[in-house]
Design a protein around this motif. Sequence first.
Motif, PDB file in Angstrom:
ATOM      1  N   MET A   1     -13.818  -6.706 -51.696  1.00 33.54           N
ATOM      2  CA  MET A   1     -12.566  -6.891 -50.927  1.00 33.54           C
ATOM      3  C   MET A   1     -11.485  -7.961 -51.786  1.00 33.54           C
ATOM      4  N   PRO A   2     -10.702  -7.476 -52.582  1.00 37.54           N
ATOM      5  CA  PRO A   2     -10.342  -8.438 -53.490  1.00 37.54           C
ATOM      6  C   PRO A   2      -8.949  -9.309 -53.118  1.00 37.54           C
ATOM      7  N   PHE A   3      -8.872  -9.149 -51.870  1.00 37.22           N
ATOM      8  CA  PHE A   3      -7.642  -9.893 -51.539  1.00 37.22           C
ATOM      9  C   PHE A   3      -7.881 -11.020 -50.225  1.00 37.22           C
ATOM     10  N   LEU A   4      -7.022 -11.700 -50.164  1.00 42.14           N
ATOM     11  CA  LEU A   4      -7.190 -12.558 -49.084  1.00 42.14           C
ATOM     12  C   LEU A   4      -6.141 -12.426 -47.742  1.00 42.14           C
ATOM     13  N   PHE A   5      -6.813 -11.843 -46.853  1.00 43.77           N
ATOM     14  CA  PHE A   5      -5.873 -11.116 -45.656  1.00 43.77           C
ATOM     15  C   PHE A   5      -4.921 -12.081 -44.877  1.00 43.77           C
ATOM     16  N   ASP A   6      -5.936 -13.322 -44.388  1.00 47.21           N
ATOM     17  CA  ASP A   6      -5.521 -14.422 -43.700  1.00 47.21           C
ATOM     18  C   ASP A   6      -4.411 -15.210 -44.769  1.00 47.21           C
ATOM     19  N   HIS A 218       5.912 -29.492 -63.701  1.00 46.43           N
ATOM     20  CA  HIS A 218       4.770 -29.633 -62.894  1.00 46.43           C
ATOM     21  C   HIS A 218       4.553 -28.511 -61.867  1.00 46.43           C
ATOM     22  N   MET A 219       3.487 -27.660 -61.837  1.00 44.78           N
ATOM     23  CA  MET A 219       3.300 -26.588 -60.859  1.00 44.78           C
ATOM     24  C   MET A 219       2.549 -26.903 -59.722  1.00 44.78           C
ATOM     25  N   ARG A 220       2.827 -26.420 -58.822  1.00 46.37           N
ATOM     26  CA  ARG A 220       2.140 -26.428 -57.518  1.00 46.37           C
ATOM     27  C   ARG A 220       1.646 -25.191 -57.036  1.00 46.37           C
ATOM     28  N   TRP A 221       0.319 -24.822 -57.015  1.00 46.43           N
ATOM     29  CA  TRP A 221      -0.051 -23.692 -56.520  1.00 46.43           C
ATOM     30  C   TRP A 221      -0.794 -23.601 -55.309  1.00 46.43           C
ATOM     31  N   THR A 222      -0.281 -22.743 -54.294  1.00 45.82           N
ATOM     32  CA  THR A 222      -0.924 -22.784 -53.048  1.00 45.82           C
ATOM     33  C   THR A 222      -1.718 -21.205 -52.715  1.00 45.82           C
ATOM     34  N   ALA A 223      -2.972 -21.455 -52.409  1.00 43.64           N
ATOM     35  CA  ALA A 223      -3.630 -19.992 -52.079  1.00 43.64           C
ATOM     36  C   ALA A 223      -2.998 -19.285 -51.365  1.00 43.64           C
ATOM     37  N   PRO A 224      -2.998 -18.073 -51.525  1.00 41.96           N
ATOM     38  CA  PRO A 224      -3.513 -17.156 -52.743  1.00 41.96           C
ATOM     39  C   PRO A 224      -2.470 -17.264 -54.078  1.00 41.96           C
ATOM     40  N   ARG A 328     -11.367 -20.015 -58.889  1.00 43.99           N
ATOM     41  CA  ARG A 328     -12.653 -20.218 -58.036  1.00 43.99           C
ATOM     42  C   ARG A 328     -12.365 -20.433 -56.642  1.00 43.99           C
ATOM     43  N   LEU A 329     -11.262 -21.033 -56.247  1.00 43.50           N
ATOM     44  CA  LEU A 329     -11.036 -21.502 -55.176  1.00 43.50           C
ATOM     45  C   LEU A 329     -10.663 -19.926 -54.419  1.00 43.50           C
ATOM     46  N   LEU A 330      -9.946 -19.223 -55.000  1.00 44.30           N
ATOM     47  CA  LEU A 330      -9.346 -17.939 -54.411  1.00 44.30           C
ATOM     48  C   LEU A 330     -10.531 -17.195 -54.265  1.00 44.30           C
ATOM     49  N   ALA A 331     -11.526 -17.040 -55.158  1.00 41.65           N
ATOM     50  CA  ALA A 331     -12.942 -16.329 -54.873  1.00 41.65           C
ATOM     51  C   ALA A 331     -13.713 -16.579 -53.754  1.00 41.65           C
ATOM     52  N   ARG A 332     -13.695 -17.969 -53.595  1.00 41.59           N
ATOM     53  CA  ARG A 332     -14.440 -18.376 -52.518  1.00 41.59           C
ATOM     54  C   ARG A 332     -13.730 -18.014 -51.172  1.00 41.59           C
ATOM     55  N   LEU A 333     -12.403 -18.388 -50.993  1.00 41.48           N
ATOM     56  CA  LEU A 333     -11.696 -18.067 -49.795  1.00 41.48           C
ATOM     57  C   LEU A 333     -11.993 -16.627 -49.474  1.00 41.48           C
ATOM     58  N   ILE A 334     -11.739 -15.539 -50.479  1.00 34.99           N
ATOM     59  CA  ILE A 334     -12.156 -14.365 -50.135  1.00 34.99           C
ATOM     60  C   ILE A 334     -13.506 -13.958 -49.758  1.00 34.99           C
ATOM     61  N   ARG A 335     -14.193 -14.346 -50.203  1.00 38.22           N
ATOM     62  CA  ARG A 335     -15.771 -14.280 -50.015  1.00 38.22           C
ATOM     63  C   ARG A 335     -16.027 -14.674 -48.435  1.00 38.22           C
ATOM     64  N   GLU A 336     -15.258 -15.851 -48.402  1.00 39.90           N
ATOM     65  CA  GLU A 336     -15.540 -16.328 -46.920  1.00 39.90           C
ATOM     66  C   GLU A 336     -15.138 -15.572 -46.073  1.00 39.90           C
ATOM     67  N   PRO A 342     -15.608 -18.809 -40.624  1.00 38.15           N
ATOM     68  CA  PRO A 342     -14.295 -19.413 -40.309  1.00 38.15           C
ATOM     69  C   PRO A 342     -13.845 -20.417 -41.197  1.00 38.15           C
ATOM     70  N   GLN A 343     -12.430 -20.307 -41.575  1.00 34.26           N
ATOM     71  CA  GLN A 343     -11.635 -21.123 -42.508  1.00 34.26           C
ATOM     72  C   GLN A 343     -11.622 -22.467 -41.770  1.00 34.26           C
ATOM     73  N   PRO A 344     -11.388 -23.500 -42.837  1.00 33.23           N
ATOM     74  CA  PRO A 344     -11.144 -24.888 -42.410  1.00 33.23           C
ATOM     75  C   PRO A 344      -9.678 -24.777 -42.048  1.00 33.23           C
ATOM     76  N   PRO A 345      -9.208 -25.379 -40.751  1.00 32.22           N
ATOM     77  CA  PRO A 345      -8.047 -25.377 -40.377  1.00 32.22           C
ATOM     78  C   PRO A 345      -7.102 -26.256 -41.454  1.00 32.22           C
TER      79      PRO A 345
END
Lengths: 357, 357, 357
Positions: A1-6, A218-224, A328-336, A342-345
């Motif tokens: 599953m390569p995407f974060l759906f939520d 300055h770059m601000r990235w928010t997952a995904p 790494r963060l994104l990979a973890r979120l997708i895995r979870e 459950p995702q942390p609120p």
Amino acid sequence: MPFLFDAWYVAGWSETLGETPVRITILGEPVAIYRAEDGRAIALGDICPHRFASLSQGKVFGDTIRCPYHGLRFDPAGKCVHNPHGDGTVPPGALVKSYPVVERHHALWIWPGDPERADPALIPDFSVYDRPDIVSSRDYLHVGANYELINDNLLDLSHAAFLHPFLAPESFAARSRTRVEQEGRTVYSYLWNDDEEITPLFRLVWDKAAGRGDMRSHMRWTAPSNLLLDVGVTDVGGDPADGPWLPSAHLLTPETETSTHYFWMVGRNRQPENEELGRIIHGGIKQAFETEDEPMIAQVAANMAGRDFWSMRPAILVGDGAAVRARRLLARLIREEAGGIPQPPESVAPEPLRVTS
Amino acid sequence: MPFLFDAWYVAGWSETLGETPVRITILGEPVAIYRAEDGRAIALGDICPHRFASLSQGKVFGDTIRCPYHGLRFDPAGKCVHNPHGDGTVPPGALVKSYPVVERHHALWIWPGDPERADPALIPDFSVYDRPDIVSSRDYLHVGANYELINDNLLDLSHAAFLHPFLAPESFAARSRTRVEQEGRTVYSYLWNDDEEITPLFRLVWDKAAGRGDMRSHMRWTAPSNLLLDVGVTDVGGDPADGPWLPSAHLLTPETETSTHYFWMVGRNRQPENEELGRIIHGGIKQAFETEDEPMIAQVAANMAGRDFWSMRPAILVGDGAAVRARRLLARLIREEAGGIPQPPESVAPEPLRVTS
Amino acid sequence: MPFLFDAWYVAGWSETLGETPVRITILGEPVAIYRAEDGRAIALGDICPHRFASLSQGKVFGDTIRCPYHGLRFDPAGKCVHNPHGDGTVPPGALVKSYPVVERHHALWIWPGDPERADPALIPDFSVYDRPDIVSSRDYLHVGANYELINDNLLDLSHAAFLHPFLAPESFAARSRTRVEQEGRTVYSYLWNDDEEITPLFRLVWDKAAGRGDMRSHMRWTAPSNLLLDVGVTDVGGDPADGPWLPSAHLLTPETETSTHYFWMVGRNRQPENEELGRIIHGGIKQAFETEDEPMIAQVAANMAGRDFWSMRPAILVGDGAAVRARRLLARLIREEAGGIPQPPESVAPEPLRVTS
């Protein structure tokens, strides 16, 4: 599953969705987007459950859309509510997916995941484009590459010195100061070039004798994959709040695993009435994206030839810190998410700009 | 095995096969079709067994075709009968498949299955186009979709009210009467619209004051995919034998699992000398097929993205009866053929038109 | 493993590699080829190990090439020797493959296999093009087929009588004498047509009354795919050393399993100053390759549809002897290389031309 759906993804600019429904594929799913007659934006799965025609080729009646093949009509919840044939019985199972939609900061945000979790408060803050003192313009680019390669590109702006001669001189690379921070699902990648000769782009917008200044990117990235770039200049040692400022939004929506919708927006805090200046800034950025970044990223994707990024054992440079964290963060979120953990609120989206020095 | 091999398929129109051999892929098999010098049509496997060149690129000598690469010649049975090299020995194994061919009803019919079973009596009856009182014209369309999606399209004409505004008003949908019958390998899908305002197409052909009439659109489908459409109009309560009549043939030949040769033919029983009228009718149908049906069917195929039809759990409407029967019958025939189960003999092809009310 | 890696392949013509680096894919591997500032040709793996950009899009500095994305520089050994970012530390693992390169006989030869075995003495002898009495010209053709199909084409010139009406009359096929020999990794395919009417091509170059002569088309193939064709004519019974001569080189470099770089070169030993004659000869051959051979070979590849050559049980004709030997030899070499079996040393390349009768 390569995407974060939520997650919230941009599916279009508010100003370009008119009376005609449109189709956009997001995370591999074809989506029909249309405005009800009252103006509300609605997003439904684009495949009619009867004979699999595209609803987006159909017509809008009230808040329903009519399939162009045999005329079934679907309401905003995705339910078939009208069958024009025979006795008009609606067949069981005539249902399409309905996507939560929010219009905010000039964009149409949709949520491909569990609708129960579609909290509008999770939309990253791009309110800078709602400010009266910021004039902005919007555009779109289709990129033939996985979205994470664009994250990589944007989170390491040291490439500008080599790929974008109009935006930065080669000598910047060695003199940049950088810092990376992470908070929740957001990574900040700060880059300063202090006491440098002002770049041509800022000479255009700064009603001041050209000279030297402190520049920042300055770059601000928010997952995904929603990014805000704070680019600005001040007098040497000056206050970031004072100088000219060109904030740009980079809103990446995966189309498939190998292609991306790249929605972008650029604003300025100088000369709001100067439309010619707006066209020059917009055109310069557009040219960099379309003739420099996109071909480079598509070439990288071609060179990878379907191989996994980490399996290719990339060499890591000092400037890769932010991109590596984001991956790494994104990979973890997708895995979870795939594992049902459950995702942390995280109901507080990041602030629009955070200037640190 | 997605195809039925023991069946007759149209491989071309008789009038378009001249002195130059042609290649057509049928059921995934490339076929060379040529006329012997005596005019007989011959169909051979198009891949030379020597170095795999296309025989259809070669030249005809008598009733043989010569490979364009090294000059081997093959006879109508597919046997290599001439080797121009060295001592002229014909190598063992130099053989291509030979397909039974019949020219009938303006078409070249070929049989990709067991030649022993290639009974010409199994060719569906399109003799209406051989009648002296019927003037007809022929055409061809390449469709980027599996042939069964075109079967579906043709066996449920209720789509006309939504997809073909020139052919039927939207209001037809709710007022149509329908009936489905099945006999052996043939499915009949009857559709009547009684006491309706005459549609524009029939106003063109009917030398009578425009007004109201009984209209019919009766489809006859014979497995796997040859269809005859009886479209006509009479005075209200009149005899179908009297009114204007536009019978059309829809002869679908699978090219691959994802593409189809669509041969079609339309005739009329009015104003045989009026060539301008013939062009208008032909052009109107061509436009509907090419700009309305084909894009719709190709879009459906794209939306299915290689998935099996039933696996997508289609919603079933009242108008789907004929198409569902056809799909089930065809699936059974293909299963039986693949399993080596003998087919029931069916030497009597369906009659050309059967008007029921 | 469909390729032989321990072998020399042509990667370009010396005269066309200038200051701008080029990319060529060889045996499935993208390669960057550039000239150092001192003129030396260098070949490196074209994928930067940092973010996978194409080095061939970069710039040359001294004998290094700079990546166009983030500016890493690589030396001729493939080692990263400069990092413009931060403190300039070169990351471990920043290394690309370096290919041995030799410039010889107008061509750039590269060795994709084990560099330890890259003995320049193994380059087949094309020194005929270095002779002062031979004027030659060079060209390139991209072929949409596996290189072995081109080997087949070239090793059985009996196809000329059918595919190349300008080069040979049909009647040649039955009157040719042939012989096949093999020595080490070289196969010779001799073909004579004695006491024939001189073909149009040779009438152009022979400053002698047109008439009859002995013609020869001798092919020398060296594994895996470098061929030299000795085409010439003499008076009937004359000495091959005396007559006009059009030696052509056919240097096939696999791009992928389904496409080939076809470098070719044609020379003549008559009228060296007649540039118009050179253009006619070059143009005639180019036309035969581009409009007759290439479409035929690509069609054969399409007809094979990914199937293995031998699995299709090709019929074998008398003229196939050389091509079959070449296929078997090459298959054995590839098997042995893949299995790690040491290759027999063969430091003596075949002589350029060997006229046997």
